[in-house]
Design a protein around this motif. Structure first.
Motif, mmCIF file in Angstrom:
data_model
loop_
_atom_site.group_PDB
_atom_site.id
_atom_site.type_symbol
_atom_site.label_atom_id
_atom_site.label_comp_id
_atom_site.label_asym_id
_atom_site.label_seq_id
_atom_site.Cartn_x
_atom_site.Cartn_y
_atom_site.Cartn_z
ATOM 1 N N ALA A 130 39.419 43.979 38.585
ATOM 2 C CA ALA A 130 40.543 44.153 37.925
ATOM 3 C C ALA A 130 40.738 43.883 37.089
ATOM 4 O O ALA A 130 41.758 44.404 36.113
ATOM 5 N N SER A 131 41.470 42.131 37.648
ATOM 6 C CA SER A 131 42.736 41.163 36.696
ATOM 7 C C SER A 131 41.914 41.317 35.244
ATOM 8 O O SER A 131 42.214 40.824 34.346
ATOM 9 N N THR A 132 40.432 40.643 35.693
ATOM 10 C CA THR A 132 39.746 40.131 34.249
ATOM 11 C C THR A 132 38.796 40.952 34.035
ATOM 12 O O THR A 132 38.205 40.652 32.529
ATOM 13 N N ILE A 133 37.873 42.090 34.498
ATOM 14 C CA ILE A 133 37.167 42.593 34.081
ATOM 15 C C ILE A 133 37.542 43.883 33.341
ATOM 16 O O ILE A 133 38.488 44.783 33.933
ATOM 17 N N ILE A 134 37.695 44.108 31.579
ATOM 18 C CA ILE A 134 38.544 44.911 30.655
ATOM 19 C C ILE A 134 37.334 46.156 31.107
ATOM 20 O O ILE A 134 38.120 47.207 30.469
ATOM 21 N N THR A 135 36.072 45.690 31.116
ATOM 22 C CA THR A 135 35.197 46.980 30.469
ATOM 23 C C THR A 135 35.449 47.550 31.928
ATOM 24 O O THR A 135 34.653 47.276 32.322
ATOM 25 N N ALA A 136 35.799 49.352 32.730
ATOM 26 C CA ALA A 136 35.466 49.402 33.459
ATOM 27 C C ALA A 136 33.874 50.574 33.844
ATOM 28 O O ALA A 136 33.636 50.139 31.864
ATOM 29 N N PRO A 137 33.749 50.178 34.754
ATOM 30 C CA PRO A 137 32.529 50.505 34.634
ATOM 31 C C PRO A 137 31.958 52.089 34.347
ATOM 32 O O PRO A 137 32.790 53.413 34.771
ATOM 33 N N THR A 138 31.435 52.685 33.630
ATOM 34 C CA THR A 138 30.542 54.227 33.792
ATOM 35 C C THR A 138 29.996 55.154 34.245
ATOM 36 O O THR A 138 29.772 56.165 33.867
ATOM 37 N N ARG A 139 29.685 54.700 35.113
ATOM 38 C CA ARG A 139 28.508 55.813 35.950
ATOM 39 C C ARG A 139 29.777 56.215 36.873
ATOM 40 O O ARG A 139 30.655 56.124 37.631
ATOM 41 N N THR A 140 28.900 57.298 36.739
ATOM 42 C CA THR A 140 29.642 58.796 37.850
ATOM 43 C C THR A 140 28.184 58.811 38.808
ATOM 44 O O THR A 140 29.057 59.473 40.120
ATOM 45 N N ASP A 141 27.204 58.491 39.180
ATOM 46 C CA ASP A 141 26.550 58.552 40.266
ATOM 47 C C ASP A 141 26.417 57.523 41.584
ATOM 48 O O ASP A 141 26.117 57.169 42.510
ATOM 49 N N ILE A 142 27.980 56.429 41.403
ATOM 50 C CA ILE A 142 28.025 55.741 42.239
ATOM 51 C C ILE A 142 29.455 55.384 42.473
ATOM 52 O O ILE A 142 30.346 56.129 41.617
ATOM 53 N N THR A 143 30.259 55.043 43.603
ATOM 54 C CA THR A 143 31.573 54.580 44.080
ATOM 55 C C THR A 143 31.838 53.639 43.674
ATOM 56 O O THR A 143 31.888 52.569 44.376
ATOM 57 N N VAL A 144 32.700 53.460 42.771
ATOM 58 C CA VAL A 144 33.809 52.214 42.482
ATOM 59 C C VAL A 144 34.584 52.172 43.102
ATOM 60 O O VAL A 144 36.052 53.148 42.922
ATOM 61 N N LEU A 145 35.430 50.638 43.342
ATOM 62 C CA LEU A 145 36.519 50.317 43.183
ATOM 63 C C LEU A 145 37.035 49.761 42.657
ATOM 64 O O LEU A 145 36.307 47.932 42.376
ATOM 65 N N LYS A 146 38.590 49.630 42.219
ATOM 66 C CA LYS A 146 38.949 48.401 40.938
ATOM 67 C C LYS A 146 39.841 48.377 41.971
ATOM 68 O O LYS A 146 40.943 48.503 42.418
ATOM 69 N N ILE A 147 39.673 46.728 42.160
ATOM 70 C CA ILE A 147 40.926 45.743 42.991
ATOM 71 C C ILE A 147 41.087 44.782 41.614
ATOM 72 O O ILE A 147 40.371 43.394 41.331
ATOM 73 N N PRO A 148 42.403 44.491 41.615
ATOM 74 C CA PRO A 148 42.713 43.172 41.430
ATOM 75 C C PRO A 148 43.630 42.133 42.136
ATOM 76 O O PRO A 148 44.213 41.930 42.314
ATOM 77 N N ALA A 149 41.859 41.998 42.117
ATOM 78 C CA ALA A 149 42.046 40.572 43.224
ATOM 79 C C ALA A 149 42.240 39.608 43.102
ATOM 80 O O ALA A 149 43.584 39.367 43.359
ATOM 81 N N ILE A 150 42.553 39.101 41.782
ATOM 82 C CA ILE A 150 43.075 37.645 41.400
ATOM 83 C C ILE A 150 44.547 37.743 40.928
ATOM 84 O O ILE A 150 45.243 36.805 41.518
ATOM 85 N N ASP A 151 45.370 38.955 40.739
ATOM 86 C CA ASP A 151 46.494 39.039 40.757
ATOM 87 C C ASP A 151 47.224 38.949 41.945
ATOM 88 O O ASP A 151 48.200 38.840 42.227
ATOM 89 N N LYS A 153 47.764 31.399 46.271
ATOM 90 C CA LYS A 153 46.195 30.567 46.810
ATOM 91 C C LYS A 153 45.158 31.706 46.033
ATOM 92 O O LYS A 153 44.522 32.699 46.521
ATOM 93 N N LYS A 154 45.041 30.981 44.506
ATOM 94 C CA LYS A 154 43.952 31.991 43.732
ATOM 95 C C LYS A 154 42.333 31.980 44.640
ATOM 96 O O LYS A 154 41.966 32.635 43.459
ATOM 97 N N GLN A 155 42.789 31.035 45.136
ATOM 98 C CA GLN A 155 40.887 30.757 45.666
ATOM 99 C C GLN A 155 40.849 31.771 46.491
ATOM 100 O O GLN A 155 39.547 31.644 47.310
ATOM 101 N N VAL A 156 41.774 32.877 46.942
ATOM 102 C CA VAL A 156 41.246 33.745 48.491
ATOM 103 C C VAL A 156 40.842 35.428 47.858
ATOM 104 O O VAL A 156 40.745 36.377 48.347
ATOM 105 N N ALA A 157 40.725 35.007 45.711
ATOM 106 C CA ALA A 157 40.341 36.303 45.467
ATOM 107 C C ALA A 157 38.967 36.594 46.235
ATOM 108 O O ALA A 157 39.160 38.233 46.197
ATOM 109 N N ASN A 158 38.878 35.676 46.579
ATOM 110 C CA ASN A 158 37.122 36.356 47.137
ATOM 111 C C ASN A 158 37.133 37.538 48.454
ATOM 112 O O ASN A 158 36.309 37.872 48.697
ATOM 113 N N MET A 159 37.546 36.500 48.992
ATOM 114 C CA MET A 159 38.142 37.069 50.476
ATOM 115 C C MET A 159 38.883 37.960 50.095
ATOM 116 O O MET A 159 38.097 39.246 50.802
#
Lengths: 189, 365
Positions: free
Chosen positions: A97-118, A125-131
């Protein structure tokens, strides 16, 4: 039919999406599950985006390449545009969620918004965003034992990077916390 | 440089291309010659890193034409040799393969099939079945063709390929595809050094005084001599057809419909069989592991009881011709394929099977 989780992991090259997928696949192997890891190597990777499909299954895996997914872990805007619609109804989508600007609009799925890069930057250690993303996904869908994930890291990371394993572990835990907070909030709504 | 000790049996998560390359080292490959091309470049890349630390020789040739001729020479010297490429590169090797088949030299050739014709696409395809099984180059010759369907078989068939090549003194082809090359799966690798090796008596390694010179050639200008060579080759292919057929069956015992597929397609069809059985359609899978020799005898047996066959390939319909020859009119043979690097889904194959089922049931009523 046996249980199977078809997962797409997508982002920019360099964000660690391929190694995130390999960590899942290795952990699945340690957990004695059937698994396959399939990287994008075709025309779609020539634009700087990278993705891999990981399948974790209780039974034999047919095609390692599928077009609809139970789970999505998405780390950039182009991948969000490409894969939001590819998640099966009832599936899950964890997005950066730190870089993706358009949030998903689907309502039939579970969405998690994670500002991993921040969060990774806070850990210096910006490399651990994936983890962090991987941890969040595993909190939402605990399909593999956490100790298997940690053992898998030793296999996936080259030996010269093994000193970063504690930091990677910390990042996975941070991801789990972030997911847990969000899941608690959504449960109370 | 000190060499690493021989590797023990190990279970790993590996890419198909890497598992194949690792298996080649473990199988005692003496030399590899090749040229990079997607989707098999990891074979050369992996060997370039590993071979200098372990055993053997690896060389990037200036082209595929050069690579196959280096294979010709190194095999003639009695080496256990391998090359690999993908479709357009394999086309370039066809002249050399015909020479090697005629000169009766063992070697292992790997084709990680991509979509064609032409330069085509780098996505997985099975469009090279005809080229692989019907000769490919000029003249009456055959390759033994092994068709892996998993990373495990990518590794295992290297060992089997060397054994068959040396047993029958001829080229063996492993026909994989882009997905099998690129995907990672679990692989149980055999111990290094477990495949015995001897210097063959026909090898051209310098003559000792107590025997006549060994001559390796594919030029037999006298037609009588050439016909003798042809007859010997054909006799060899007949023995191979009798002894070396390999296939795997899944739910064929009580099947009304026999689906035939190899490689990646066969994995997908296996799921179609499960889906069909959930819907009460008795389907079964026959997966040829050798494409030459082809499991014609088994298909003919199955044709006695099956209502119909459905052949599934990632091409316009190539192996289906061999299925029809084997079925020999006993029952109907249908075909479902995707081309150009597209992988069919288990569901779309099921839809095709359901259409066939409706048609057959309507006909019977």
């Amino acid at each position: 039919m046996y249980k199977s989780d078809e997962i797409i992991i997508a982002g920019f090259g360099g964000q660690g999406v391929l190694s995130m997928g390999q960590t899942l696949a290795y952990a699945a192997m340690i957990d004695k599950k059937e698994t396959s890891w399939m990287p994008s190597y075709g025309p779609e990777m020539r634009g700087g985006t990278a993705n891999c499909i990981v399948i974790v299954s209780e039974g034999p895996i047919s095609s390692p390449i599928v077009t609809k997914f139970d789970s999505g872990i998405v780390l950039n805007q182009p991948s969000m545009e490409k894969f939001e619609e590819a998640i099966k109804p009832g599936g899950v989508l964890v997005y950066e969620a730190s870089t993706i600007i358009t949030a998903p609009t689907r309502t039939d799925i579970t969405v998690l918004k994670i500002p991993a890069i921040d969060e990774a930057n806070k850990m210096n250690k910006k490399q651990v965003a994936n983890m962090i993303m991987l941890g969040a996904f595993l909190e939402l869908k605990p399909i593999l034992a956490m100790e298997s994930i940690l053992s898998a890291l030793k296999k996936v990371l080259p030996e010269r990077h093994h000193h970063t394993i504690p930091l990677n572990e910390k990042a996975i835990l941070r991801g789990r916390e972030l997911a847990a907070e969000q899941l608690t909030v959504s449960n109370t709504i | 440089m000190t060499k690493e000790p021989l590797k023990p049996r190990e279970v790993k998560l590996m890419k198909g291309n890497e598992a194949l390359a690792e298996a080649a080292i473990r199988a005692g490959m003496d030399a590899y010659f090749g040229y990079p091309i997607t989707p098999q470049s990891e074979v050369l890349e992996y060997l370039t890193i590993e071979v200098p630390k372990r055993s053997g020789l690896v060389l990037q040739a200036e082209s595929e034409v050069a690579a196959i001729n280096m294979i010709y020479g190194a095999s003639g010297a009695g080496g256990r040799v391998m090359t690999s490429s993908s479709s357009p590169g394999i086309s370039l090797m066809q002249e050399g393969l015909s020479y090697i088949a005629s000169a009766e030299l063992p070697c292992l050739v790997v084709n990680v099939n991509r979509g064609g014709p032409g330069l085509g696409t780098i996505q997985p395809s099975q469009g090279d079945y005809f080229q692989s099984t019907k000769g490919g180059g000029h003249g009456d010759y055959r390759l033994i063709v092994l068709a892996p369907a998993s990373v495990q078989e990518m590794a295992d068939f290297v060992f089997d390929g060397f054994v068959l090549a040396e047993k029958y003194r001829g080229p063996v082809l492993i026909l994989a595809d882009g997905a099998l090359g690129q995907m990672m799966e679990k692989v149980d690798l055999k111990a290094e050094g477990s495949l015995p090796k001897t210097v063959p008596s026909w090898a051209t390694r310098g003559r000792s005084k107590d025997r006549d010179p060994n001559i390796i050639t594919s030029l037999f200008i006298q037609p009588e001599k050439m016909e003798q060579i042809n007859m010997r080759l054909q006799a060899k292919y007949k023995i191979i057809a009798e002894k070396e057929v390999r296939y795997e069956e899944y739910h064929t015992d009580d099947a009304d419909y026999i689906l035939v597929a190899y490689g990646l397609s066969a994995r997908i069809v296996r799921k179609t069989v499960d889906l069909a059985r959930e819907k009460g359609i008795k389907a079964g899978l026959l997966r040829p592991q050798t494409l030459f020799p082809f499991p014609s005898v088994r298909i003919a047996e199955l044709a006695k009881h099956a209502k119909a066959f459905l052949d599934v390939e990632m091409n316009a319909g190539q192996m289906v011709e061999d299925v029809r020859l084997a079925v020999n009119g006993k029952t109907e043979v249908f075909f479902k394929g995707r081309m150009g690097g597209i992988i069919p889904s288990p569901e779309e194959i099921l839809e095709e099977l359901e259409r066939i089922d409706e048609k057959i049931v309507a006909y019977q009523e």
